[in-house]
Design an enzyme around this catalytic site. Structure first.
Site, PDB file in Angstrom:
ATOM      1  CE  LYS A  31      -2.475   1.745   3.592  1.00 10.65           C
ATOM      2  NZ  LYS A  31      -2.415   3.209   3.540  1.00 10.65           N
ATOM      3  CE  LYS A  58      -7.334   6.685   4.218  1.00  9.03           C
ATOM      4  NZ  LYS A  58      -5.950   6.169   4.085  1.00  9.03           N
TER       5      LYS A  58
HETATM    6  O1  C5P Z   1       0.747   1.695  10.724  1.00  5.64           O
HETATM    7  P1  C5P Z   1      -0.678   1.231  10.657  1.00  5.64           P
HETATM    8  O2  C5P Z   1      -0.837  -0.272  10.687  1.00  5.64           O
HETATM    9  O3  C5P Z   1      -1.580   1.945  11.636  1.00  5.64           O
HETATM   10  O4  C5P Z   1      -1.123   1.695   9.180  1.00  5.64           O
HETATM   11  C1  C5P Z   1      -2.456   1.604   8.732  1.00  5.64           C
HETATM   12  C2  C5P Z   1      -2.511   2.133   7.338  1.00  5.64           C
HETATM   13  O5  C5P Z   1      -3.870   2.057   6.888  1.00  5.64           O
HETATM   14  C3  C5P Z   1      -2.078   3.600   7.185  1.00  5.64           C
HETATM   15  O6  C5P Z   1      -1.381   3.677   5.950  1.00  5.64           O
HETATM   16  C4  C5P Z   1      -3.380   4.368   7.093  1.00  5.64           C
HETATM   17  O7  C5P Z   1      -3.268   5.485   6.235  1.00  5.64           O
HETATM   18  C5  C5P Z   1      -4.322   3.338   6.475  1.00  5.64           C
HETATM   19  N1  C5P Z   1      -5.743   3.516   6.792  1.00  5.64           N
HETATM   20  C6  C5P Z   1      -6.220   3.514   8.075  1.00  5.64           C
HETATM   21  N2  C5P Z   1      -7.557   3.708   8.306  1.00  5.64           N
HETATM   22  C7  C5P Z   1      -8.409   3.892   7.292  1.00  5.64           C
HETATM   23  C8  C5P Z   1      -7.932   3.868   5.971  1.00  5.64           C
HETATM   24  C9  C5P Z   1      -6.573   3.661   5.763  1.00  5.64           C
HETATM   25  O8  C5P Z   1      -5.467   3.329   9.013  1.00  5.64           O
HETATM   26  N3  C5P Z   1      -9.702   4.023   7.518  1.00  5.64           N
END
Ligand code: C5P
Length: 226
Positions: A31, A58
């Site tokens: 991602k 997004k």
């Molecule tokens: O480091 P972590 O596991 O928290 O990363 C989660 C990823 O998922 C980040 O890149 C964040 O931008 C993305 N994300 C999120 N919540 C959402 C959509 C995307 O945490 N609702």
């Protein structure tokens, strides 16, 4: 496609390339989000070659602008692309329509409520529904207007599966292995719990990228979710 997606949240191109190389054997996709893409754009994207890419930009703007943004992204051929469901039904439909004009279009995933928001956070932006009600409302709207799937927290996976059925793709961040630091994530589950609940893909960032051995951390999560 393997169920683990790793978020490469960095603006350091060399770091991202090193992670991509180390993690590719363990993940279904990598991602790339705003931090990486705004720093390195198409050239940085191209450097990740060989692994399916979930481009998490997004998008959230008026329908015409979002459709144009999707058309600009299509030559990169991401496997998945995100828009904010809160952009509204016409915006989601415009994104899907723009994507559908190429062979092998990316999955258009609608972000419901950010996993960093809890009830107090929703109230702070003027939303009085419970998190679950708000997620369900946005999810039903986005799917009815053509989104292929949703980004949601693990806690909403059961209700969305029940409401929307098996065919809707559920991509789930907010994942924390047992004992891991939650950071800014408010609504979390472990990898295994999220898959058991019905997630198609789990998105894991810092528990992998901030670990001393990212490949080992990814491999352990991949094993855990089978
Ligand atoms: O480091 P972590 O596991 O928290 O990363 C989660 C990823 O998922 C980040 O890149 C964040 O931008 C993305 N994300 C999120 N919540 C959402 C959509 C995307 O945490 N609702």
């Amino acid at each position: 496609m393997k169920r683990l997606i790793t978020a490469l949240d960095t603006s350091d191109l060399r770091q991202a390339k090193a992670w991509a190389k180390a993690l590719a054997p363990h993940v279904g996709a990598l991602k790339l989000g705003l931090e990486f893409f705004l720093a390195h754009g198409r050239d940085g994207y191209a450097a990740m070659d060989g692994v399916p890419i979930f481009l998490d930009l997004k998008l959230h703007d008026i329908p015409n602008t979002v459709a144009g943004a999707v058309r600009s992204i299509l030559p990169l051929q991401p496997a998945m692309l995100t828009v904010h469901a809160s952009g509204g039904p016409d915006m989601v439909a415009a994104a899907k329509d723009a994507a559908s004009r190429v062979p092998n279009p990316p999955l258009i995933l609608a972000v419901t409520v950010l996993t960093s928001l809890n009830q107090a956070g929703l109230q702070a932006i003027g939303l009085k529904r419970s998190v679950e009600e708000q997620v369900t409302l946005l999810a039903e709207m986005a799917i009815s207007r053509g989104a292929d799937g949703l980004v949601c927290s693990p806690l909403e996976v059961p209700v969305l599966r029940k409401t929307l059925g098996r065919s809707v793709k559920l991509v789930v961040p907010g994942i924390r292995p047992p004992g891991a630091d939650r950071g800014d994530q408010a609504r979390t589950m472990t990898p295994w719990e999220a898959v058991q609940a019905g997630a198609d893909w789990i998105v894991v960032g810092r528990p992998i990228t901030a670990s001393a051995d990212p490949a080992a951390a990814a491999s352990a999560i991949a094993m855990e979710i089978g």
